[in-house]
Design a protein around this motif. Structure first.
Motif, PDB file in Angstrom:
ATOM      1  N   CYS A  11      -1.901 -44.993 -26.678  1.00  0.00           N
ATOM      2  CA  CYS A  11      -0.477 -44.386 -27.628  1.00  0.00           C
ATOM      3  C   CYS A  11      -0.595 -46.224 -28.013  1.00  0.00           C
ATOM      4  CB  CYS A  11       0.930 -44.984 -27.070  1.00  0.00           C
ATOM      5  SG  CYS A  11       0.243 -43.432 -25.530  1.00  0.00           S
ATOM      6  N   THR A  12      -1.080 -46.029 -28.827  1.00  0.00           N
ATOM      7  CA  THR A  12      -0.910 -47.617 -29.870  1.00  0.00           C
ATOM      8  C   THR A  12      -0.058 -47.059 -31.225  1.00  0.00           C
ATOM      9  OG1 THR A  12      -3.449 -46.244 -31.357  1.00  0.00           O
ATOM     10  CG2 THR A  12      -3.253 -48.605 -29.689  1.00  0.00           C
ATOM     11  N   ILE A  13       0.544 -47.842 -32.076  1.00  0.00           N
ATOM     12  CA  ILE A  13       1.636 -47.548 -33.455  1.00  0.00           C
ATOM     13  C   ILE A  13       0.348 -46.783 -34.719  1.00  0.00           C
ATOM     14  CG2 ILE A  13       1.738 -49.757 -34.143  1.00  0.00           C
ATOM     15  CD1 ILE A  13       4.339 -46.571 -34.085  1.00  0.00           C
ATOM     16  N   ALA A 211      10.610 -47.911 -30.411  1.00  0.00           N
ATOM     17  CA  ALA A 211      11.147 -46.552 -29.618  1.00  0.00           C
ATOM     18  C   ALA A 211      10.425 -46.093 -29.601  1.00  0.00           C
ATOM     19  CB  ALA A 211      12.503 -46.496 -30.393  1.00  0.00           C
ATOM     20  N   HIS A 212       9.281 -45.999 -30.898  1.00  0.00           N
ATOM     21  CA  HIS A 212       8.410 -45.110 -30.531  1.00  0.00           C
ATOM     22  C   HIS A 212       7.323 -44.489 -28.995  1.00  0.00           C
ATOM     23  CE1 HIS A 212       4.683 -42.258 -32.191  1.00  0.00           C
ATOM     24  NE2 HIS A 212       3.828 -43.294 -31.815  1.00  0.00           N
ATOM     25  N   GLU A 213       6.950 -46.303 -29.406  1.00  0.00           N
ATOM     26  CA  GLU A 213       5.780 -46.591 -28.144  1.00  0.00           C
ATOM     27  C   GLU A 213       6.684 -46.222 -26.813  1.00  0.00           C
ATOM     28  OE1 GLU A 213       2.898 -46.774 -27.959  1.00  0.00           O
ATOM     29  OE2 GLU A 213       2.980 -46.963 -30.818  1.00  0.00           O
ATOM     30  N   LEU A 214       7.781 -46.504 -26.196  1.00  0.00           N
ATOM     31  CA  LEU A 214       8.763 -46.843 -25.289  1.00  0.00           C
ATOM     32  C   LEU A 214       9.272 -44.874 -25.057  1.00  0.00           C
ATOM     33  CD1 LEU A 214      11.249 -48.946 -24.887  1.00  0.00           C
ATOM     34  CD2 LEU A 214       9.143 -49.366 -23.984  1.00  0.00           C
ATOM     35  N   THR A 215       9.282 -44.407 -26.572  1.00  0.00           N
ATOM     36  CA  THR A 215       9.680 -42.862 -25.702  1.00  0.00           C
ATOM     37  C   THR A 215       7.843 -42.132 -25.957  1.00  0.00           C
ATOM     38  OG1 THR A 215      10.596 -42.566 -27.625  1.00  0.00           O
ATOM     39  CG2 THR A 215      10.433 -40.600 -27.356  1.00  0.00           C
ATOM     40  N   HIS A 216       6.641 -42.723 -25.802  1.00  0.00           N
ATOM     41  CA  HIS A 216       5.655 -42.121 -24.841  1.00  0.00           C
ATOM     42  C   HIS A 216       5.780 -41.710 -23.477  1.00  0.00           C
ATOM     43  CE1 HIS A 216       2.759 -40.585 -28.162  1.00  0.00           C
ATOM     44  NE2 HIS A 216       2.924 -42.581 -29.291  1.00  0.00           N
ATOM     45  N   GLY A 217       6.651 -42.923 -22.931  1.00  0.00           N
ATOM     46  CA  GLY A 217       7.097 -43.177 -21.601  1.00  0.00           C
ATOM     47  C   GLY A 217       7.616 -42.072 -21.098  1.00  0.00           C
ATOM     48  N   VAL A 226      -0.442 -32.765 -23.667  1.00  0.00           N
ATOM     49  CA  VAL A 226      -1.525 -33.456 -23.790  1.00  0.00           C
ATOM     50  C   VAL A 226      -1.904 -33.274 -24.901  1.00  0.00           C
ATOM     51  CG1 VAL A 226      -3.577 -31.981 -23.451  1.00  0.00           C
ATOM     52  CG2 VAL A 226      -2.060 -31.222 -22.020  1.00  0.00           C
ATOM     53  N   TYR A 227      -2.025 -34.409 -24.543  1.00  0.00           N
ATOM     54  CA  TYR A 227      -2.647 -35.377 -25.946  1.00  0.00           C
ATOM     55  C   TYR A 227      -4.288 -35.137 -26.821  1.00  0.00           C
ATOM     56  CZ  TYR A 227      -1.795 -40.008 -28.928  1.00  0.00           C
ATOM     57  OH  TYR A 227      -1.062 -40.670 -29.824  1.00  0.00           O
ATOM     58  N   GLU A 228      -3.854 -33.652 -27.076  1.00  0.00           N
ATOM     59  CA  GLU A 228      -4.825 -33.505 -28.654  1.00  0.00           C
ATOM     60  C   GLU A 228      -4.262 -32.036 -29.015  1.00  0.00           C
ATOM     61  OE1 GLU A 228      -7.693 -32.194 -25.240  1.00  0.00           O
ATOM     62  OE2 GLU A 228      -7.319 -29.986 -25.018  1.00  0.00           O
ATOM     63  N   ASN A 235       3.327 -34.727 -28.736  1.00  0.00           N
ATOM     64  CA  ASN A 235       3.407 -36.213 -28.502  1.00  0.00           C
ATOM     65  C   ASN A 235       3.606 -36.987 -29.248  1.00  0.00           C
ATOM     66  OD1 ASN A 235       3.771 -38.220 -26.391  1.00  0.00           O
ATOM     67  ND2 ASN A 235       1.787 -36.788 -25.403  1.00  0.00           N
ATOM     68  N   GLU A 236       3.264 -37.118 -30.015  1.00  0.00           N
ATOM     69  CA  GLU A 236       3.230 -38.219 -31.371  1.00  0.00           C
ATOM     70  C   GLU A 236       4.332 -37.652 -32.185  1.00  0.00           C
ATOM     71  OE1 GLU A 236       2.481 -40.419 -32.582  1.00  0.00           O
ATOM     72  OE2 GLU A 236       1.549 -40.782 -31.462  1.00  0.00           O
ATOM     73  N   SER A 237       5.119 -36.630 -32.242  1.00  0.00           N
ATOM     74  CA  SER A 237       6.118 -35.893 -33.180  1.00  0.00           C
ATOM     75  C   SER A 237       7.449 -36.476 -32.297  1.00  0.00           C
ATOM     76  CB  SER A 237       6.029 -34.738 -33.477  1.00  0.00           C
ATOM     77  OG  SER A 237       7.595 -34.324 -34.319  1.00  0.00           O
ATOM     78  N   VAL A 324      -3.830 -35.748 -33.861  1.00  0.00           N
ATOM     79  CA  VAL A 324      -2.693 -36.052 -33.218  1.00  0.00           C
ATOM     80  C   VAL A 324      -1.312 -36.563 -34.274  1.00  0.00           C
ATOM     81  CG1 VAL A 324      -3.193 -35.542 -30.592  1.00  0.00           C
ATOM     82  CG2 VAL A 324      -3.148 -38.002 -32.105  1.00  0.00           C
ATOM     83  N   HIS A 325      -1.896 -37.777 -34.674  1.00  0.00           N
ATOM     84  CA  HIS A 325      -0.858 -38.148 -36.234  1.00  0.00           C
ATOM     85  C   HIS A 325      -0.862 -37.798 -37.082  1.00  0.00           C
ATOM     86  CE1 HIS A 325      -1.673 -41.130 -33.173  1.00  0.00           C
ATOM     87  NE2 HIS A 325      -0.712 -42.463 -33.542  1.00  0.00           N
ATOM     88  N   LEU A 326      -1.877 -36.403 -37.887  1.00  0.00           N
ATOM     89  CA  LEU A 326      -1.915 -35.841 -38.055  1.00  0.00           C
ATOM     90  C   LEU A 326      -0.972 -34.423 -39.054  1.00  0.00           C
ATOM     91  CD1 LEU A 326      -3.833 -35.859 -41.499  1.00  0.00           C
ATOM     92  CD2 LEU A 326      -5.144 -34.092 -39.958  1.00  0.00           C
TER      93      LEU A 326
END
Ligand code: ZN
Length: 419
Positions: A11-13, A211-217, A226-228, A235-237, A324-326
């Motif tokens: 999970c990187t920004i 906040a983005h990163e903590l929301t991944h948690g 699932v991260y794909e 997940n990213e959204s 996922v970021h697209l």
């Protein structure tokens, strides 16, 4: 049930394709190109460590406790805040504090990642040891803003809903070649690079990044998307949605949906190439103005969707785990449309509809290739709580981004595309 090793591998920004563009740009310094390259390498290394740690942790947990029961998790017990923050100084090294386990973190969770005896800059209720460290001050405040949003608006007691301690590590950097252009959430630790002063400001300056990163948690503790492919894009959204909501909620005075900028990472870039990392209202317009970071290729609806297969998370040769970021821009825009159509504060209706969907057992381990449809249907269901106008707004939004009507051809082999 999804394979546990595929939840949020890293999970990187900053998405890898943006760093790849910087590493090849002739419009930036050699130092910036080198920094982008070393960040890519570092993210790949941390990804591999995290991947292995997560796999062993989840398989041990499933043997010990059986399936996680979402409904069993208590909601912010008796309305008591358990906010607990600790901020450490990485002292410009590529490592995390060695005595994290003194703060209740099992040693095995960070096994394999370099650690050191860095100083603690701040702890909940303790006097600052270094009052001049602006990065530590920023993160300390952003942790509270993020905790307060989830606690006060959604009744959630920290990431795990059991008062999980929030641990920050600032001034994370490369030992040999300074310049770490990212921030990441590695299990229980949120680490921040300082930026390079040429392209990136300090990653601690931007509330929606934290906040983005903590929301991944939070997602990992609830929906476990699932991260794909589509579930990874969701997940990213989720991280963008709640990242933006935390930003709107923390403004003084609080910001309503129609006044918000709906940008993720606004202010992070020092170059005119980018307004932000992503634009939830207008996906595909956030960056790439002068060719340094590459064009923002987020499609605004399913007309721009192609299944990227097989999903591959290698930061250089991969397809960003199936984009996922697209493709996160598609559900991002659906949320923006619901929030602005309903008006008022975005967390009052739209945010609660989305959060209740995350808690629904049907979304946990959802099929990565049809996740948008499952998620959309559940948001319609949870909109009922807010009346027929809300139901209509949600249906209209998913129609606008062309998830409705659902078209199975998106999953046909012939539609598979290249990143
Ligand atoms: Zn993310």
């Amino acid at each position: 049930m999804a394979q546990p090793s595929k939840t949020s591998p890293m999970c990187t920004i900053i998405p890898p394709d943006l760093l790849i563009h910087i590493s090849k740009s002739d419009k930036v310094s050699q130092k910036a190109r080198d920094g982008a390259n070393s960040t890519l390498k570092r993210c790949d290394d941390v990804n591999k460590i995290r991947h292995a740690a997560l796999h062993s942790r989840l398989s041990a947990a499933s043997k010990a406790a059986g399936p996680f029961d979402l409904k069993a998790a208590p909601k912010a017990a008796a309305g008591v805040s358990h906010l607990s923050r600790t901020i450490w100084d990485c002292q410009h090294r590529a490592g995390l504090p060695i005595d994290l386990n003194h703060d209740g973190i099992p040693d095995t969770n960070i096994q394999g990642l370099p650690r050191f005896r860095g100083p603690k800059l701040a702890a909940e209720g303790h006097v600052w040891k270094d009052t001049d460290d602006q990065s530590a001050k920023n993160v300390y405040e952003q942790f509270k803003q993020t905790y307060d949003f989830f606690f006060e608006v959604l009744g959630r007691d920290s990431i795990d809903n059991h008062g999980q301690k929030l641990i920050g590590a600032v001034h994370y950097d490369e030992d040999r070649q300074p310049g770490f252009f990212n921030a990441f959430f590695f299990n229980e630790v949120m680490a921040y690079g300082d930026g390079d002063g040429e392209i990136f400001r300090s990653f601690t300056d931007i509330i929606d990044i934290t906040a983005h990163e903590l929301t991944h948690g939070v997602t990992e503790a609830t929906a476990q998307l699932v991260y794909e492919n589509q579930s990874g894009a969701l997940n990213e959204s989720m991280s963008d949605v709640f990242g933006s909501l935390v930003k709107q909620y923390s403004k003084v005075p609080k910001q309503d949906a129609r006044s918000a900028d709906w940008l993720i990472g606004r202010g992070l870039f020092l170059v005119p190439d980018a307004r932000a990392l992503r634009d939830m209202a207008n996906p595909g317009t956030a960056h790439g103005n002068t060719g340094i970071t590459g064009r923002d290729r987020q499609p605004r609806d399913m007309d721009g969707y192609r299944e990227l297969f097989p999903p591959n998370s290698d930061p250089v040769t991969g397809n960003d785990s199936g984009g996922v970021h697209l493709y996160s821009g598609i559900p991002n825009r659906a949320f923006f449309l619901v929030a602005t159509t309903l008006g008022g504060f975005a967390w009052e209706k739209a945010g609660k509809i989305w959060y209740n969907t995350m808690l629904d057992p049907k979304i946990r381990g959802v099929n990565p290739r049809t996740a948008f449809k499952t998620f959309a249907d559940l948001t319609v269901k949870y909109a009922e709580e807010f009346g027929p106008d809300a139901v209509q707004a949600v249906k209209d939004a998913w129609t606008d981004v062309k998830v409705y009507p659902w078209n199975p051809v998106w999953m046909a082999a012939g539609e598979r595309g290249e990143l």
